[in-house]
Design an enzyme around this catalytic site. Sequence first.
Site, short mmCIF file in Angstrom:
data_model
loop_
_atom_site.label_atom_id
_atom_site.label_comp_id
_atom_site.label_asym_id
_atom_site.label_seq_id
_atom_site.Cartn_x
_atom_site.Cartn_y
_atom_site.Cartn_z
N CYS A 1 -55.93 -28.00 12.49
CA CYS A 1 -56.96 -28.75 13.09
C CYS A 1 -57.74 -29.42 12.05
O CYS A 1 -58.47 -29.00 11.27
CB CYS A 1 -57.69 -28.08 14.05
SG CYS A 1 -59.20 -28.69 14.54
N CYS B 1 -64.13 -37.13 26.39
CA CYS B 1 -64.03 -35.92 25.60
C CYS B 1 -65.13 -35.84 24.46
O CYS B 1 -65.49 -36.73 23.87
CB CYS B 1 -62.70 -36.02 24.90
SG CYS B 1 -62.19 -34.83 23.40
N CYS C 1 -58.87 -23.41 12.27
CA CYS C 1 -57.47 -23.32 12.67
C CYS C 1 -56.48 -24.20 11.78
O CYS C 1 -57.33 -25.22 11.32
CB CYS C 1 -57.32 -23.81 14.20
SG CYS C 1 -58.16 -22.85 15.33
N CYS D 1 -56.15 -35.03 20.02
CA CYS D 1 -56.57 -33.41 19.68
C CYS D 1 -56.19 -33.30 18.24
O CYS D 1 -55.24 -33.61 17.51
CB CYS D 1 -55.57 -32.50 20.69
SG CYS D 1 -56.01 -32.59 22.32
N CYS E 1 -66.69 -27.22 12.75
CA CYS E 1 -66.13 -25.84 13.47
C CYS E 1 -66.02 -24.78 12.49
O CYS E 1 -65.24 -25.02 11.53
CB CYS E 1 -64.90 -26.15 14.37
SG CYS E 1 -64.47 -24.73 15.29
N GLU F 1 -67.74 -37.42 17.16
CA GLU F 1 -66.92 -38.34 17.63
C GLU F 1 -66.79 -37.95 19.39
O GLU F 1 -66.82 -37.04 19.29
CB GLU F 1 -65.78 -38.60 16.98
CG GLU F 1 -65.78 -39.20 15.69
CD GLU F 1 -64.57 -39.44 14.96
OE1 GLU F 1 -64.44 -40.26 13.93
OE2 GLU F 1 -63.41 -38.83 15.22
N1 SAH Z 1 -62.29 -25.67 19.91
C1 SAH Z 1 -61.67 -25.73 21.21
C2 SAH Z 1 -61.52 -27.22 21.60
C3 SAH Z 1 -61.43 -28.28 20.86
S1 SAH Z 1 -59.76 -28.48 20.34
C4 SAH Z 1 -60.25 -25.07 21.17
O1 SAH Z 1 -59.79 -25.12 20.20
O2 SAH Z 1 -59.64 -25.04 22.39
C5 SAH Z 1 -58.82 -29.12 21.85
C6 SAH Z 1 -57.42 -28.76 21.56
O3 SAH Z 1 -56.91 -29.33 20.69
C7 SAH Z 1 -57.31 -27.24 21.31
O4 SAH Z 1 -56.20 -26.88 22.24
C8 SAH Z 1 -56.72 -27.18 19.86
O5 SAH Z 1 -56.02 -26.20 19.57
C9 SAH Z 1 -56.02 -28.75 20.02
N2 SAH Z 1 -55.52 -29.10 18.81
C10 SAH Z 1 -56.32 -28.89 17.72
N3 SAH Z 1 -55.70 -29.61 16.61
C11 SAH Z 1 -54.66 -30.17 17.12
C12 SAH Z 1 -53.65 -31.04 16.32
N4 SAH Z 1 -53.63 -31.50 15.16
N5 SAH Z 1 -52.72 -31.63 17.25
C13 SAH Z 1 -52.54 -31.11 18.46
N6 SAH Z 1 -53.47 -30.13 19.21
C14 SAH Z 1 -54.56 -29.64 18.39
FE1 SF4 Z 2 -62.23 -25.11 16.07
FE2 SF4 Z 2 -60.32 -26.89 15.68
FE3 SF4 Z 2 -59.78 -24.53 16.12
FE4 SF4 Z 2 -60.97 -25.59 18.25
S1 SF4 Z 2 -58.95 -26.18 17.18
S2 SF4 Z 2 -61.29 -23.69 17.25
S3 SF4 Z 2 -62.09 -27.33 17.20
S4 SF4 Z 2 -60.89 -25.34 14.43
#
Ligand code: SAH
Ligand code: SF4
Length: 374
Positions: free
Chosen positions: A140, A126, A137, A368, A133, A113
Amino acid sequence: MIDTSSIGASDISKKAMPIEFLDFNVYGLSRKDLEARLSENSISAVHAKSVFRSLYKDLAPASDASHHFPRQVEAYLNTLDLSIPLSIVSEQRSSYDRSIKFAVKLHDDQKVEMVLMPESKRITLCISSQVGCAQGCTFCHTGRMGLLRNLKPSEIIGQVYLANLWIKSNPDWLAQCKLAPNLRITNIVFMGMGEPLDNVESVSKALDILTDPFGLYLAKRKISVSTAGHIDGLDALLENHPDVMLAISVHSATDSERSKIMPINRRFPLDTLIQKLRNLPLQQKNGLLLQYTLIQGVNDSDDHALKLVNLVKGMNVKINIIPLNPVGPSRLKGPTTERLGSFRKVIHDSGIRALVRYSKAQDIAGACGQLVNP
Ligand code: SAH
Ligand code: SF4
């Protein structure tokens, strides 16, 4: 980030597929690559400039008959894959802020996406760097998919290309957003699906193409690469692109708590990461963006804020606080309004710039952490 909520756990392979880096698609070649290939074929390298101009400035797809390249150049180009290597399969418009989330299909039917976000006088896209991934995390959605595969450079550039073509053919959207009729994408954030620094070769090559004066010609300070703190990847990225903007996802100021929500912390612990950031070249470390996703009861107390202040003491950073966006069945919640205000105040009162980033496109799960394989 992209919304994975529609995917059942059983649909998701946790196993990474082999990474295929070789890219025979014309959109995966930097101008230098193209110059080298033309020279190898005894064609003047100077033609690479007009090929780039025609593809990226005029937005004439490579397979179009409208190009007027010399015959030898055309013959060489025909040995490459000239197709735009992905296609838009659906679009969802946000009723809040006119953002649009696109589902994009790749040649192997995988999907990623991308989210188009209009702002005053600019358009930010974006984009995704991986299908899924590997970092997992806990907050996420993309992380819950596991890594399916890396995107190739042409698939990263293809997202920008497709989005620009979409904007060009939707002047109504530009008008509704009160943007100039000839405006195209001005800013890129690598904040879609994937950890860009787990796919640093493709991301670096894409940056070559995005910033080329004969290509999309975006200033490096208009492109942000967001990372969960992949230090090896950071070294590799900065070797080729020392001046790209960085956004570092911190989310906790203690190793034990960070490791619980971001497994990458076990490989690249916080003190090593912060040390690395403190030693970045001047242009990088000044105004560095740190992201902190605020999760109720997990990392949102005043004490957490004080620890964060302590961690970054003396650094010239901006802290972007992102209230957690809901992610499907997860029990994690965003902070209360009071907690968010108090957390921000502690940081702000210590003299550090703290902005709350309310994610765009929340009503279409394009915010995000909400992006998934649709
Ligand atoms: N993988 C990279 C880039 C993609 S995520 C990273 O982790 O930085 C982009 C941002 O969204 C990151 O700061 C991530 O921690 C945040 N993010 C992920 N899941 C989220 C959520 N459920 N709510 C708010 N921010 C989130
Ligand atoms: Fe991967 Fe989501 Fe963690 Fe970014 S926030 S590193 S996309 S698992």
